[in-house]
Design a protein around this motif. Structure first.
Motif, PDB file in Angstrom:
ATOM      1  N   ILE A 149      -7.611  -8.491  46.794  1.00 55.96           N
ATOM      2  CA  ILE A 149      -7.268  -7.394  45.885  1.00 55.96           C
ATOM      3  C   ILE A 149      -5.780  -7.085  45.966  1.00 55.96           C
ATOM      4  N   ARG A 150      -5.219  -7.102  47.166  1.00 58.02           N
ATOM      5  CA  ARG A 150      -3.781  -6.829  47.306  1.00 58.02           C
ATOM      6  C   ARG A 150      -2.940  -7.940  46.709  1.00 58.02           C
ATOM      7  N   GLN A 151      -3.384  -9.175  46.828  1.00 61.47           N
ATOM      8  CA  GLN A 151      -2.678 -10.268  46.159  1.00 61.47           C
ATOM      9  C   GLN A 151      -2.720 -10.101  44.646  1.00 61.47           C
ATOM     10  N   LEU A 152      -3.867  -9.715  44.118  1.00 62.61           N
ATOM     11  CA  LEU A 152      -3.994  -9.502  42.675  1.00 62.61           C
ATOM     12  C   LEU A 152      -3.133  -8.344  42.204  1.00 62.61           C
ATOM     13  N   LEU A 153      -3.092  -7.268  42.979  1.00 59.55           N
ATOM     14  CA  LEU A 153      -2.267  -6.118  42.597  1.00 59.55           C
ATOM     15  C   LEU A 153      -0.791  -6.496  42.557  1.00 59.55           C
ATOM     16  N   ALA A 154      -0.341  -7.238  43.564  1.00 62.63           N
ATOM     17  CA  ALA A 154       1.053  -7.693  43.554  1.00 62.63           C
ATOM     18  C   ALA A 154       1.301  -8.644  42.392  1.00 62.63           C
ATOM     19  N   GLY A 155       0.317  -9.530  42.116  1.00 63.84           N
ATOM     20  CA  GLY A 155       0.469 -10.452  40.992  1.00 63.84           C
ATOM     21  C   GLY A 155       0.500  -9.746  39.655  1.00 63.84           C
ATOM     22  N   LEU A 156      -0.355  -8.732  39.477  1.00 67.89           N
ATOM     23  CA  LEU A 156      -0.366  -7.977  38.226  1.00 67.89           C
ATOM     24  C   LEU A 156       0.932  -7.201  38.050  1.00 67.89           C
ATOM     25  N   THR A 157       1.442  -6.647  39.142  1.00 70.60           N
ATOM     26  CA  THR A 157       2.699  -5.893  39.052  1.00 70.60           C
ATOM     27  C   THR A 157       3.845  -6.789  38.611  1.00 70.60           C
ATOM     28  N   VAL A 158       3.979  -7.935  39.258  1.00 67.95           N
ATOM     29  CA  VAL A 158       5.069  -8.847  38.923  1.00 67.95           C
ATOM     30  C   VAL A 158       4.872  -9.438  37.528  1.00 67.95           C
ATOM     31  N   SER A 159       3.626  -9.689  37.148  1.00 68.82           N
ATOM     32  CA  SER A 159       3.349 -10.277  35.831  1.00 68.82           C
ATOM     33  C   SER A 159       3.623  -9.314  34.687  1.00 68.82           C
ATOM     34  N   TRP A 160       3.854  -8.049  35.004  1.00 71.26           N
ATOM     35  CA  TRP A 160       4.239  -7.106  33.955  1.00 71.26           C
ATOM     36  C   TRP A 160       5.554  -7.516  33.303  1.00 71.26           C
ATOM     37  N   THR A 161       6.404  -8.236  34.053  1.00 71.61           N
ATOM     38  CA  THR A 161       7.638  -8.755  33.450  1.00 71.61           C
ATOM     39  C   THR A 161       7.320  -9.750  32.341  1.00 71.61           C
ATOM     40  N   ALA A 162       6.239 -10.513  32.502  1.00 71.89           N
ATOM     41  CA  ALA A 162       5.842 -11.451  31.448  1.00 71.89           C
ATOM     42  C   ALA A 162       5.385 -10.699  30.209  1.00 71.89           C
ATOM     43  N   LEU A 163       4.708  -9.574  30.386  1.00 71.22           N
ATOM     44  CA  LEU A 163       4.334  -8.752  29.234  1.00 71.22           C
ATOM     45  C   LEU A 163       5.577  -8.252  28.512  1.00 71.22           C
ATOM     46  N   GLN A 164       6.594  -7.877  29.283  1.00 69.95           N
ATOM     47  CA  GLN A 164       7.856  -7.460  28.664  1.00 69.95           C
ATOM     48  C   GLN A 164       8.502  -8.618  27.905  1.00 69.95           C
ATOM     49  N   ASN A 165       8.425  -9.821  28.464  1.00 63.28           N
ATOM     50  CA  ASN A 165       8.938 -10.983  27.740  1.00 63.28           C
ATOM     51  C   ASN A 165       8.184 -11.187  26.429  1.00 63.28           C
ATOM     52  N   GLY A 166       6.873 -10.935  26.459  1.00 61.78           N
ATOM     53  CA  GLY A 166       6.108 -11.023  25.230  1.00 61.78           C
ATOM     54  C   GLY A 166       6.550 -10.012  24.193  1.00 61.78           C
ATOM     55  N   LEU A 167       6.924  -8.821  24.653  1.00 55.92           N
ATOM     56  CA  LEU A 167       7.458  -7.818  23.726  1.00 55.92           C
ATOM     57  C   LEU A 167       8.778  -8.285  23.115  1.00 55.92           C
ATOM     58  N   TYR A 168       9.635  -8.914  23.936  1.00 52.79           N
ATOM     59  CA  TYR A 168      10.897  -9.432  23.407  1.00 52.79           C
ATOM     60  C   TYR A 168      10.640 -10.502  22.344  1.00 52.79           C
ATOM     61  N   LEU A 169       9.656 -11.340  22.597  1.00 51.58           N
ATOM     62  CA  LEU A 169       9.373 -12.439  21.674  1.00 51.58           C
ATOM     63  C   LEU A 169       8.707 -11.958  20.394  1.00 51.58           C
ATOM     64  N   GLY A 170       7.821 -10.974  20.509  1.00 55.88           N
ATOM     65  CA  GLY A 170       7.083 -10.520  19.339  1.00 55.88           C
ATOM     66  C   GLY A 170       7.765  -9.439  18.537  1.00 55.88           C
ATOM     67  N   TRP A 171       8.718  -8.730  19.129  1.00 55.33           N
ATOM     68  CA  TRP A 171       9.357  -7.587  18.463  1.00 55.33           C
ATOM     69  C   TRP A 171      10.072  -7.954  17.164  1.00 55.33           C
ATOM     70  N   PRO A 172      10.817  -9.063  17.081  1.00 57.13           N
ATOM     71  CA  PRO A 172      11.538  -9.332  15.822  1.00 57.13           C
ATOM     72  C   PRO A 172      10.627  -9.610  14.639  1.00 57.13           C
ATOM     73  N   SER A 173       9.467 -10.184  14.868  1.00 56.63           N
ATOM     74  CA  SER A 173       8.633 -10.662  13.763  1.00 56.63           C
ATOM     75  C   SER A 173       8.296  -9.590  12.733  1.00 56.63           C
ATOM     76  N   PRO A 174       7.759  -8.426  13.141  1.00 58.53           N
ATOM     77  CA  PRO A 174       7.344  -7.460  12.115  1.00 58.53           C
ATOM     78  C   PRO A 174       8.485  -6.684  11.468  1.00 58.53           C
ATOM     79  N   ILE A 175       9.715  -6.784  11.997  1.00 59.32           N
ATOM     80  CA  ILE A 175      10.806  -5.965  11.450  1.00 59.32           C
ATOM     81  C   ILE A 175      11.818  -6.779  10.648  1.00 59.32           C
ATOM     82  N   MET A 176      11.690  -8.092  10.668  1.00 64.36           N
ATOM     83  CA  MET A 176      12.715  -8.917  10.026  1.00 64.36           C
ATOM     84  C   MET A 176      12.817  -8.663   8.527  1.00 64.36           C
TER      85      MET A 176
END
Length: 576
Positions: A60-87
């Motif tokens: 569980i502690r490994q998963l919690l640390a993994g989920l915390t760090v993987s939040w940066t990947a979610l932010q990367n997804g926001l960077y990638l998806g953000w331009p599409s609907p506003i262009m």
């Protein structure tokens, strides 16, 4: 003699009374420690969730640390998806004036530079990061990404010029580059071999969640509201990242065995001294080997680098990450399948570069049109009537993009469960073969439809089924396998440098693939892109069969020994 018998009786009575006293009764704490010391064979004395946590606290502690760090990947997804609907709004399409808060409409070239700015940071930040991650540690760079994200989104929100938004996108690109280098490295080093693959698939899921969020919310909210939502989604990471522990491998590289031991005690349900000893011996041997060669990579490391680069670059040319973005921007308003039937002959004069939508380490480079209906050749679009199964009267281009985003996310979810059960090599073969099947089916359908050899109205459902199957299949393994391999194929002293090299070179090839996609569709036909996708997938099958080394359930020391034995030719030379 009688006196001695009396003394023995008194001694027995006192022992019985002391045994029955409360002080001598085992407490609940003693029972708990007895259970934990003897493993799961003892009956758990702590009920409910607390009992489950105690049995699986390490995982569980490994998963919690993994989920915390993987939040940066979610932010990367926001960077990638953000331009599409506003262009479209930035260019003034569909509105009478410029998009608030900008004083004028953006030109197509300015939109192209805004999106391409993400590439600058993504290409140039990994290599410096690879040096800092071994000098400062993994955790400081993970913490650094939190203010970068909030600062960049704040600039986007407050910016009123193209320059301000481009600067913000460069900062976001820096974070993407740092994340592509540090996150796989950290996740692989904190995880037990039995769950390392599953934990390393979390970032791929998170990226697709971030992209899908922008696709879902973007068309229905304003520019500032979408940016505000992105700022809010950056705050949880900034709060939680300070509480994650440093990697034990970094501690051992700095001869700090005590802190490495504390980490393993915290993240393992049952700590074993032999795990720490093997880890320490492995790091020491790797550090000693690196001290005797002029470069940071041994010869067999370069062979591993070639394998990982191939597993990054080849899936890029399956074009699976760009299909949803093209679908949103180039679908005709009158037919569900016009994008594939007419794109080969369309007269598009207005194109712009967006970003690569389903690659966690590279930016999307989606070349699409602002007004799909105006880009098609009228003589071709008139030949295709509205489909009988799904039409834009019930499904808009934005909604179809959301649907394809859901299919891509759905493809990544099973890999979390299968990666440590089937293995890396097997899931790559399965993903590549399925991708090839759906790519060739799509190519065959489009070839026949473009030449009017079948009834496009009757078989329009084929486009939806085949492209959705392609996205699910590619997301199962092809789209994320390189990330897992780069975290496992290299020793601890060169893992960061190798990961940074993969991220930088791979990003360049992602841009190349983006550039040729519509060029091929325009000159030859859209069907040929899917033909390339199927052929590349088969090539990946052959490559994985002969060159991939299975790492499921193996420690880093076992993986390095296997790599040296497999590529024995590398042992002829100690250095390059």
């Amino acid at each position: 003699m009688c006196a001695s018998i009396k003394l023995e009786k008194l001694h027995l009575l006192s022992s019985f009374s002391s045994a029955d006293s409360p002080a001598s009764m085992p407490s609940s704490t003693d029972k708990f420690h007895s259970r934990t010391s003897h493993g799961s064979k003892q009956m758990c004395m702590v009920p409910g969730l607390r009992c489950y946590f105690q049995k699986n606290k390490g995982l569980i502690r490994q998963l919690l640390a993994g989920l915390t760090v993987s939040w940066t990947a979610l932010q990367n997804g926001l960077y990638l998806g953000w331009p599409s609907p506003i262009m479209k709004s930035l260019s003034g399409g569909g509105s009478e004036g410029p998009l608030e808060p900008f004083a004028r409409r953006w030109s197509e070239n300015e939109i192209s530079w805004m999106v391409a700015a993400l590439d600058l940071g993504n290409i140039f930040s990994p290599l410096p990061c690879s040096r800092l991650v071994d000098r400062w540690g993994r955790k400081p760079l993970l913490i650094l990404m939190a203010p970068l994200s909030i600062l960049s989104w704040t600039l986007v929100y407050l910016g009123t010029s193209v320059t301000a938004v481009c600067v913000a996108r460069v900062l976001q690109g820096f974070q993407c580059g740092i994340a592509s280098t540090v996150v796989p490295l950290y996740l692989s080093e904190i995880s037990e071999p039995q769950v390392r693959g599953a934990i390393n698939t979390i970032p791929a899921v998170a990226v697709n969640i971030g992209i899908l969020f922008c696709y879902t919310a973007g068309p229905y909210v304003s520019y500032k509201t979408l940016t505000t939502l992105c700022i809010i989604l950056s705050i949880p990471y900034a709060v939680t990242v300070y509480h994650i522990p440093e990697s034990p491998y970094f501690h051992l590289m700095n001869k700090n065995v005590f802190k490495a031991r504390r980490f393993l005690e915290w993240t393992r349900t049952e700590f074993r001294d032999d795990e720490l000893a093997k880890m320490r011996d492995n790091v020491n041997s790797e550090m000693e080997a690196s001290a005797h060669r002029p470069t940071s990579l041994a010869r067999h490391d370069f062979i591993a680098l070639f394998v990982v680069l191939f597993m990054y670059i080849a899936p890029t040319f399956t074009f699976y990450w760009v299909i949803p973005e093209y679908a949103a921007r180039t679908f005709s308003t009158s037919t569900f399948t016009s994008i594939f039937n007419a794109t080969s002959k369309y007269n598009a004069t207005s194109t712009y570069n967006a970003a690569s939508a389903f690659d966690p380490t590279s930016t999307v480079n989606v070349t699409s049109t602002f007004n799909a209906a105006s880009t098609f050749n009228p003589t071709l679009t008139s030949n295709f009537s509205s489909p009988s199964v799904i039409s834009t009267s019930t499904l808009t281009p934005d909604q179809y993009t959301i649907l394809l985003g859901v299919f891509t996310l759905a493809g990544t979810l099973p890999s979390t469960y299968l990666i440590d059960r089937l293995g890396r090599r097997q899931i790559t073969l399965l993903s590549a073969m399925l991708t090839a099947v759906f790519a060739y089916l799509t190519s065959g359908y489009l070839f026949l439809a473009e030449r009017q050899l079948l009834d496009a109205d009757r078989f329009s459902w084929c486009t939806c089924i085949f492209t959705s199957g392609l996205l699910c299949s590619a997301s199962l393994g092809l789209g994320q396998m390189y990330c897992i391999l780069q975290s496992e194929y290299f020793p601890s002293n060169s893992r960061a440098l190798a990961g940074a090299t993969v991220a930088a070179i791979g990003s360049i090839f992602s841009v190349v693939a983006d550039k040729i996609y519509l060029s091929i569709a325009d000159s030859i036909g859209m069907y040929f892109n899917f033909c390339i996708s199927g052929s590349v997938s088969l090539l990946v099958c052959v490559f994985a069969w002969f060159f991939m080394i299975e790492t499921r359930g193996r420690t880093f020391a076992e993986i390095q020994a296997l790599i040296r034995d497999r590529w024995a030719v590398a042992n002829k030379y100690d250095v390059l």
